[in-house]
Scaffold this motif. Structure first.
Motif, PDB file in Angstrom:
ATOM      1  N   UNK A  31       0.848  -1.143   0.120  1.00 21.32           N
ATOM      2  CA  UNK A  31       0.130  -0.412  -0.707  1.00 21.32           C
ATOM      3  C   UNK A  31       0.861   1.110   0.034  1.00 21.32           C
ATOM      4  N   UNK A  32       1.976   1.340   0.787  1.00 19.82           N
ATOM      5  CA  UNK A  32       2.828   2.581   1.051  1.00 19.82           C
ATOM      6  C   UNK A  32       3.918   2.586  -0.051  1.00 19.82           C
ATOM      7  N   UNK A  33       3.606   1.419  -0.986  1.00 15.94           N
ATOM      8  CA  UNK A  33       5.094   1.612  -2.725  1.00 15.94           C
ATOM      9  C   UNK A  33       3.959   2.508  -4.001  1.00 15.94           C
ATOM     10  N   UNK A  34       2.585   1.619  -3.223  1.00 20.41           N
ATOM     11  CA  UNK A  34       1.298   2.458  -4.406  1.00 20.41           C
ATOM     12  C   UNK A  34       1.384   4.012  -4.005  1.00 20.41           C
ATOM     13  N   UNK A  35       1.086   4.020  -2.890  1.00 23.08           N
ATOM     14  CA  UNK A  35       0.641   5.823  -2.532  1.00 23.08           C
ATOM     15  C   UNK A  35       2.214   6.509  -3.506  1.00 23.08           C
ATOM     16  N   UNK A  36       3.616   6.333  -3.317  1.00 25.20           N
ATOM     17  CA  UNK A  36       4.909   6.658  -3.229  1.00 25.20           C
ATOM     18  C   UNK A  36       4.543   6.267  -4.662  1.00 25.20           C
ATOM     19  N   UNK A  37       4.211   5.621  -5.395  1.00 27.66           N
ATOM     20  CA  UNK A  37       4.622   5.517  -6.564  1.00 27.66           C
ATOM     21  C   UNK A  37       3.457   6.581  -7.544  1.00 27.66           C
ATOM     22  N   UNK A  38       2.039   6.290  -7.376  1.00 22.26           N
ATOM     23  CA  UNK A  38       1.812   7.232  -7.859  1.00 22.26           C
ATOM     24  C   UNK A  38       1.603   8.941  -7.632  1.00 22.26           C
ATOM     25  N   UNK A  39       2.432   8.945  -6.681  1.00 21.94           N
ATOM     26  CA  UNK A  39       2.547  10.475  -6.109  1.00 21.94           C
ATOM     27  C   UNK A  39       3.890  11.139  -6.695  1.00 21.94           C
ATOM     28  N   UNK A  40       4.956  10.087  -6.835  1.00 17.83           N
ATOM     29  CA  UNK A  40       6.167  10.193  -7.581  1.00 17.83           C
ATOM     30  C   UNK A  40       6.263  10.404  -8.963  1.00 17.83           C
ATOM     31  N   UNK A  41       4.988   9.630  -9.911  1.00 20.32           N
ATOM     32  CA  UNK A  41       4.853  10.389 -11.064  1.00 20.32           C
ATOM     33  C   UNK A  41       3.963  10.867 -11.494  1.00 20.32           C
ATOM     34  N   UNK A  42       2.631  11.606 -10.589  1.00 20.42           N
ATOM     35  CA  UNK A  42       1.827  12.416 -10.078  1.00 20.42           C
ATOM     36  C   UNK A  42       2.935  14.300 -10.662  1.00 20.42           C
ATOM     37  N   UNK A  43       3.981  13.986  -9.895  1.00 18.43           N
ATOM     38  CA  UNK A  43       4.917  15.231  -9.711  1.00 18.43           C
ATOM     39  C   UNK A  43       5.644  15.122 -10.667  1.00 18.43           C
ATOM     40  N   UNK A  44       5.761  14.505 -12.049  1.00 19.14           N
ATOM     41  CA  UNK A  44       6.467  13.912 -12.669  1.00 19.14           C
ATOM     42  C   UNK A  44       5.801  15.281 -13.907  1.00 19.14           C
ATOM     43  N   UNK A  45       4.344  15.575 -13.516  1.00 19.28           N
ATOM     44  CA  UNK A  45       3.452  15.985 -14.571  1.00 19.28           C
ATOM     45  C   UNK A  45       3.517  15.349 -16.195  1.00 19.28           C
ATOM     46  N   UNK A  46       3.590  13.950 -16.335  1.00 15.52           N
ATOM     47  CA  UNK A  46       3.776  13.444 -17.737  1.00 15.52           C
ATOM     48  C   UNK A  46       2.341  13.271 -18.467  1.00 15.52           C
ATOM     49  N   UNK A  47       2.447  13.437 -19.410  1.00 14.92           N
ATOM     50  CA  UNK A  47       1.301  12.797 -19.927  1.00 14.92           C
ATOM     51  C   UNK A  47       1.551  11.511 -20.573  1.00 14.92           C
TER      52      UNK A  47
END
Length: 82
Positions: A31-47
């Motif tokens: 659960x923590x890994x999912x949260x960390x990955x989601x937050x990291x990807x959102x901060x990257x501002x990917x398209x």
């Protein structure tokens, strides 16, 4: 944006590396890994690839129009100086 199932899959694979007898720890880590990955990807501002391709096509169209206008401007300048 990246598929949520992909993030969940990555987190699950990481969690499987933990010992099986630590089931509670494994689930908490997942659960923590999912949260960390989601937050990291959102901060990257990917398209998405689709969004990138749409913008590339729009840029191509704009560049073609700009070239046309530059040619017209050059023709006008040439006709005025004649």
């Amino acid at each position: 944006m990246i598929n949520v199932k992909t993030i969940e899959g990555v987190a699950e694979r990481i969690a499987r590396l933990l010992p099986a007898d630590a089931a509670v720890l494994r689930e908490e880590f997942k659960n923590n890994a999912e949260l960390i990955l989601k937050n990291a990807i959102e901060r990257m501002d990917l398209v998405t690839r689709e969004e990138l391709e749409i913008q590339a096509a729009l840029l191509e169209k704009t560049q073609a129009r700009l070239n046309e206008l530059e040619e017209q401007l050059s023709a006008l300048k040439a006709s005025k100086s004649s």
